[in-house]
Scaffold this motif. Structure first.
Motif, PDB file in Angstrom:
ATOM      1  N   SER A  55       2.267   9.241  10.538  1.00  0.00           N
ATOM      2  CA  SER A  55       1.969  10.417  10.928  1.00  0.00           C
ATOM      3  C   SER A  55       2.602  10.738  12.425  1.00  0.00           C
ATOM      4  CB  SER A  55       0.280  10.607  10.950  1.00  0.00           C
ATOM      5  OG  SER A  55       0.006   9.789  12.087  1.00  0.00           O
ATOM      6  N   ASP A  56       2.724  11.828  12.823  1.00  0.00           N
ATOM      7  CA  ASP A  56       3.501  12.028  13.909  1.00  0.00           C
ATOM      8  C   ASP A  56       2.692  11.736  15.072  1.00  0.00           C
ATOM      9  OD1 ASP A  56       5.400  13.078  12.350  1.00  0.00           O
ATOM     10  OD2 ASP A  56       4.391  15.192  12.485  1.00  0.00           O
ATOM     11  N   HIS A  67      -1.932   5.662  11.656  1.00  0.00           N
ATOM     12  CA  HIS A  67      -2.227   6.624  10.518  1.00  0.00           C
ATOM     13  C   HIS A  67      -0.857   6.991   9.708  1.00  0.00           C
ATOM     14  CE1 HIS A  67      -5.547   6.955  13.045  1.00  0.00           C
ATOM     15  NE2 HIS A  67      -6.344   7.669  12.155  1.00  0.00           N
ATOM     16  N   TYR A  68      -1.030   7.158   8.708  1.00  0.00           N
ATOM     17  CA  TYR A  68       0.067   7.352   7.649  1.00  0.00           C
ATOM     18  C   TYR A  68      -0.749   8.396   6.310  1.00  0.00           C
ATOM     19  CZ  TYR A  68       1.720   2.834   9.555  1.00  0.00           C
ATOM     20  OH  TYR A  68       2.193   1.808  10.493  1.00  0.00           O
ATOM     21  N   SER A  69       0.569   8.804   5.618  1.00  0.00           N
ATOM     22  CA  SER A  69      -0.024   9.501   4.561  1.00  0.00           C
ATOM     23  C   SER A  69       1.147   8.904   3.421  1.00  0.00           C
ATOM     24  CB  SER A  69       0.172  11.174   4.678  1.00  0.00           C
ATOM     25  OG  SER A  69       1.269  11.207   5.106  1.00  0.00           O
ATOM     26  N   GLN A 110      -4.403  10.273   2.775  1.00  0.00           N
ATOM     27  CA  GLN A 110      -4.482  10.001   4.102  1.00  0.00           C
ATOM     28  C   GLN A 110      -4.707   8.311   4.294  1.00  0.00           C
ATOM     29  OE1 GLN A 110      -3.486  11.555   6.630  1.00  0.00           O
ATOM     30  NE2 GLN A 110      -2.922  12.975   5.043  1.00  0.00           N
ATOM     31  N   THR A 161      -5.197   4.797   6.657  1.00  0.00           N
ATOM     32  CA  THR A 161      -5.084   4.301   8.179  1.00  0.00           C
ATOM     33  C   THR A 161      -5.015   2.655   7.985  1.00  0.00           C
ATOM     34  OG1 THR A 161      -7.689   4.285   7.785  1.00  0.00           O
ATOM     35  CG2 THR A 161      -6.962   5.937   8.967  1.00  0.00           C
TER      36      THR A 161
END
Lengths: 928, 210
Positions: free
Chosen positions: A62-63, A69-71, A77, A79
């Protein structure tokens, strides 16, 4: 860690398919540095993966929070915390999966991408196979047994290992002491155990399928084998490491009062130390290498744990080493070196994995810590007797700061002349530590004089006051001005500048508090004499004793200076104290006597000094006294593996079978066979002689039927002055003991030395025997004698209580050279021992042919008879000594002599059926 | 020492050497965790760390051992660096003494381990370039002289760290393969020719295409 999960990602079907079938997606992942999650091999049932399967396993950071955190590419989603991936699902509990390991891949163009091998698939719908999930890590011996049991579906594999071990132990009833041979033997056994284990079909198939399982099986087999072997194996290792262990123990004991701050340990780590210590001291309860290493790891983790304030402390190697040094010192284990050797040398299952894994790192850390303690780089004084202890204490690092300290010290010394207030007790202690003999003496003497004059003044004041009180009953002077402060004192004076006797006394009394004398104490109750003993400044000890310091002054631990001298190994100071009448058996607060402390810290020189002084001055030293935990000094010597000290203690009457408060004898405390052997083999032979006093000798001589009496009488005829001088008798008895011991070792030179015979004149060697004292200041009898002239005050024919002379022993051990020397020095060749045996008898019994001919050439009686009526020929025939018989026959013995059982030498030989001897004697008699 | 499991995974041991405070631990943490002086570290100990790499299909398991930098622990060096395949000698470009220390380490390592070990010299803290006291040319010429690679790194700015470790790993792989080749040729050809010197291939030209 051993047993951690590993697989070859490029062989994983999931990864292979992604790479080969979905090249575009794969390349895109790489260029975008997305993370690819690969479920471990065998966890997914499906043979064919769809693009959705892959997309669900590709994580896009994620930004905002790229670390946690990732998607996924399927827009879910994810974590990541603590190596656990959590996938939010719409229904039910979130899905979790452990990251087993991370692998960083580099392409041909050195573009980097990361792959995570995960425990389970990141799709809620995927049907996972019910492949039995094996434990990833083996954490205890029970895990190992469990693995072998469940994987082989039965305990026959365990039984087989057990059987192998039993056979091995039967075959090697006594394991080799040398580590390398021991290692080889055990390694062979391990291979055998592994072979039999893998003969099991189930295990073989499973280990073929996964290298991870094979590794775990290896580890389990090794651990189970070690568990079964432990008792005999570890004792053997301890025995071969006995020397290293006892040296390490000595180092550790002498540092036992070290504190955390002494080791520059980070304050943040303090809180974790007790827990870590508790964990680490359990290391000896584990039997397998695996568990011991895990114990190290747990200790490391305990140090690492956050404290309550959640302050993260990053542990670096610089922090870790001192903490481990501290833990090792405080652990109280007596065999760290053996523990290390066991872990280092008996890890077989790791072969092929290299010795660079975490276990190797932990073992290396332990090794480094032990090395660091051994090297003496820590504060411990390298040579307690050194005059430059203060200097030698310095490492290069703190050299600078110390020179500064020193210069400031000398500075203050120069100012001290003018400002007497500076001369606090701490300052005097500092001077003692730095060995500034003159200054210490000057200050203390000055203060003492001062004190005396004050006391005189006080007396006169008392008189004055008495007179005054007679004149008027007005008595306003209390004695409570002792605790008044300086300003109060000045207020109490008649006038600030008043110089009357009363006022002067008040001021002086106040001054006295800050001016140290020989009897003043600091807050721990330490007197200057204590401090001088702690630092081993013999010269200062002498001065202080001359100035009338109390030799038995106790500090808060009820320790007298003798305790400190003994525990620090300062032999000179110790001897000075003993000569000034220090209480040799004084217990301190833990009921430790000086002997306990000297033994505990492994100071052989002090133990010797204490015992020899006690003998010499005929004070009784209680060798078997117990401390608070019921340990005698021998318990301590056995526990820490000090062989020499244990031997000395037993020779002086220590009893190894005494129980301490844990119902343990010294035998139980011994950790290796060597020390056990010492405990068992040594007999308190010297004990009797040491405590013979003149009254003892009188009672002895009353018993006329006693053989000893006869011997003593004989002695008294020979050397009448010895009886008059019991000390000399004792001394000579002790000396003959030493001589006989030297002979029994075959050490001719040493024996000659004890006998005051110049060995080299016989050896036609111009070199003189180099004589050295125990120590330049040593005052033991032995040294005194050596430093005296070399006139022999020792009768060469002196015998021990069994009537053995040096010549007996030389003949008994076949030392031809020594026999020559002794005979040359007019030793009696026909002297008899208590059994009536001459040296020739002994030479005949022990078949020393050369000695036999030598003795006979020098006038030994060939037909001498002992108490049982045996001639040397009887003995030789009885023992079947052909060489001796031949030799004796050459000198025409009387073969008709009968012994007490009415047997001739020939009868004896016949009875024992020594055919050659019968033949020899018969031939000889026929010649006659 | 240099071992490769049947699966073809190389296990390499790398030690980090250097004086205290030159940033050994920071370099290591930057490489493994990609963090600098961070409060949120997942590993709380930086004394031993593992890293799995896969370079062109070659699996490499790096075990990186941090060592104590304080002078009082200097004597323990050999215990740590024995059997290692690579050593990273770190100095602080603003601290001349630390570079002298590196020189000492190089001497010691060459003496104890010969040329079996791959050496990398790292001048750390290039974020403090303006405070530099160790001349650039000196450091580089020294490194070439002793056959070590020289790197400038900044754990703080994440410069040169990844490259350093990657290069070290590749060189260790090359060295390992060279050695095993040399072993093979030595054993197989020993009867035919005995004066042939093993071919010296240059360090980083290992065949990447395989």
């Amino acid at each position: 860690m051993e047993g951690a999960y590993d697989e070859i990602i490029s062989d994983n079907p999931f990864f292979r398919d992604l790479k080969n079938e979905y090249t575009n997606l794969f390349q895109h992942c790489i260029t975008q540095s997305w993370i690819i999650c690969v479920p471990r091999v065998g966890i997914l049932n499906t043979r064919v993966f769809t693009v959705e399967d892959f997309c669900a396993h590709i994580l896009v950071p994620s930004d905002e929070l790229p670390e946690t955190h990732y998607s996924t590419l399927t827009e879910k989603q994810v974590t990541v915390t603590n190596k656990v991936i959590t996938l939010e699902v719409t229904k039910g509990l979130p899905l979790q999966s452990h990251i087993l390991f991370e692998e960083t891949f580099y392409t041909e163009d050195f573009i980097k991408y990361k792959v995570w091998c995960i425990e389970s698939a990141l799709e809620p719908s995927t049907t996972t196979s019910d492949n039995v999930v094996t434990k990833d890590c083996l954490l205890s011996i029970n895990d190992c047994i469990d693995l072998l049991w469940t994987q082989a579906a039965g305990r026959h594999v365990l039984d087989q290992i057990e059987q192998n071990v039993q056979i091995f132990l039967k075959k090697h009833s006594c394991l080799p002491i040398a580590i390398s041979t021991l290692r080889e033997a055990i390694s062979e056994l391990y291979t055998l155990c592994l072979q039999t284990t893998l003969q099991n079909r189930r295990l073989r198939e499973k280990s073929k399928a996964s290298k991870h399982i094979l590794d775990n099986i290896k580890l389990a087999v090794e651990s189970y084998m070690q568990h079964l072997l432990f008792e005999s194996l570890f004792k053997t290792i301890c025995t071969s490491c006995a020397y290293e262990d006892s040296h390490l123990n000595k180092k550790i004991r002498n540092m036992s009062d070290i504190q955390l701050r002494d080791l520059d340990i980070k304050k943040e780590l303090y809180h974790a130390v007790p827990k870590a210590k508790q964990i680490l001291s359990k290391i000896d309860t584990y039997s397998s290498v695996l568990e011991k290493i895990l114990c190290l790891k747990q200790a490391l983790n305990a140090i690492n744990k956050n404290d309550n304030s959640y302050n993260v402390v990053l542990l670096t190697a610089d922090d870790l080493l001192p903490v481990f040094v501290f833990l090792l010192i405080k652990s109280g284990l007596p065999n760290w070196y053996s523990q290390l050797t066991y872990m280092k040398e008996f890890r077989f299952s790791c072969v092929g994995k290299g010795d660079s894994d975490e276990s190797a790192f932990l073992i290396t850390t332990l090794e480094a810590v032990i090395e660091h303690i051994q090297s003496g780089a820590l504060a411990g004084p390298p040579d307690p007797e050194s005059h430059y202890y203060y200097d030698s204490n310095l490492t290069e690092e703190n050299l600078q700061s110390n020179t500064q300290r020193r210069s400031s010290l000398t500075e203050s010394i120069s100012t001290s002349e003018t400002n007497s207030r500076e001369e606090t007790l701490e300052y005097v202690f500092e001077l003692i530590k730095a060995n500034h003999t003159e200054q210490v003496q000057a200050i203390l003497e000055k203060n003492q004089k001062h004190l005396k004059s004050i006391q005189q003044n006080e007396k006169s004041i008392l008189k004055f006051a008495l007179e005054e009180s007679l004149n008027n009953n007005n008595d306003d002077d209390d004695d409570d001005d002792d605790d008044s402060t300086e300003s109060e004192i000045y207020q109490k004076l008649c006038h600030p500048l008043c110089n009357c006797k009363k006022c002067w006394c008040k001021i002086s009394k106040n001054l006295l508090k800050t001016s140290p004398t020989v009897t003043s104490r600091d807050s721990h109750g330490l007197t200057p004499l204590h401090v001088a003993c702690i630092h081993g400044k013999a010269a200062i000890v002498e001065i202080l004793l001359d100035m009338g310091a109390d030799v038995n002054a106790t500090d808060l631990n009820e320790s007298i200076p003798l305790h400190y001298a003994a525990s620090r190994g300062h032999q000179n100071a110790l001897l000075l104290l003993l000569h000034s009448g220090a209480d040799i058996n004084k217990p301190n607060i833990d009921k430790n006597t000086p002997l306990h402390l000297a033994v505990n810290n492994g100071h052989m020189n002090c133990v010797k000094a204490l015992i020899y002084f006690a003998e010499h001055s005929r004070k009784r030293i209680i060798v078997n006294c117990t401390n608070e935990s019921g340990n005698t000094p021998l318990h301590l010597a056995a526990k820490w593996g000090y062989e020499g000290i244990a031997r000395l203690l037993i020779e002086n009457g220590a009893e190894p079978s005494r129980l301490n408060k844990h119902n343990k004898t010294a035998f139980d405390c011994a950790h290796n066979l060597k020390i056990l052997q010492v405990l068992k083999s040594c007999t308190p032979n010297l004990y009797e002689y040491i405590h013979i006093t003149s009254s003892d000798i009188k009672t002895l001589s009353c018993k006329s039927d006693n053989l000893e009496y006869l011997k003593l009488e004989k002695l008294s005829v020979k050397n009448s002055d010895y009886v008059n001088n019991p000390t000399k008798t004792i001394e000579n008895l002790k000396r003959i003991e030493r001589i006989l011991q030297a002979i029994s070792y075959g050490d001719v030179k040493l024996a000659c030395f004890y006998l005051n015979i110049n060995y080299d004149t016989f050896n036609e060697n111009t070199n003189t025997v180099k004589e050295s004292l125990c120590h330049p200041l040593c005052e033991c009898q032995y040294c005194k004698r050596k430093s005296q002239s070399h006139v022999s005050d020792f009768d060469i024919n002196f015998s021990d209580t069994n009537g053995f002379t040096a010549l007996h022993y030389a003949a008994r051990f076949g030392l031809e050279e020594l026999c020559k020397i002794l005979i040359h020095n007019k030793a009696d060749v026909n002297c008899t021992n208590r059994k009536g045996q001459t040296p020739l008898h002994l030479a005949a019994i022990y078949n020393k042919t050369k000695v036999i001919s030598l003795l006979l050439d020098n006038g030994a009686n060939i037909n001498a008879i002992d108490v049982a009526g045996n001639t040397p020929l009887h003995n030789a025939s009885d023992m079947g000594n052909i060489g001796a018989t031949k030799e004796l026959i050459k000198y025409n013995p009387d073969i008709s002599l009968l012994n007490a059982s009415e047997r001739s030498a020939l009868d004896v030989a016949k009875k024992k059926v020594h055919l050659t001897i019968i033949d020899l004697i018969e031939k000889y008699s026929s010649k006659l | 020492m240099m071992t490769s499991a049947p699966s073809g995974t190389h296990n390499f041991k790398v030690v980090l050497l250097g004086e205290g405070c030159v940033g050994k631990t920071s370099l290591l943490l930057r490489y493994i965790e990609d963090k600098f002086n961070d409060k949120h570290l997942t590993t709380l100990q930086a004394t031993f760390l593992n890293k799995k790499l896969n370079i062109n299909g070659k699996r490499i398991n790096l075990s990186i051992w941090d060592t104590a930098g304080q002078e009082k622990f200097h004597a323990l060096g050999p215990i740590y660096y024995r059997n290692s395949n690579g050593a990273i000698l770190v100095y602080d470009i603003t601290d001349e003494d630390s570079f002298v220390k590196v020189k000492n380490w190089v001497k010691e390592l060459k003496k104890m381990l010969g040329s079996d070990i791959v050496l990398i010299i790292a001048g750390n803290k290039i974020d403090l370039e303006h405070e530099r006291t160790v001349p650039l040319e000196e450091a580089e010429s020294y490194s070439t002289m002793v056959g070590a690679k020289h790197y400038y790194t900044s754990a703080k700015l994440n410069q040169g760290v990844e490259e350093l470790f990657l290069d070290l790993t590749r060189e260790m792989v090359d060295r390992f393969e060279q050695n095993s080749q040399a072993d093979v040729s030595r054993t197989s050809r020993v009867l035919v020719v005995d004066d042939e010197t093993p071919v010296q291939t240059s360090c980083c030209s290992g065949n990447r295409s395989t």
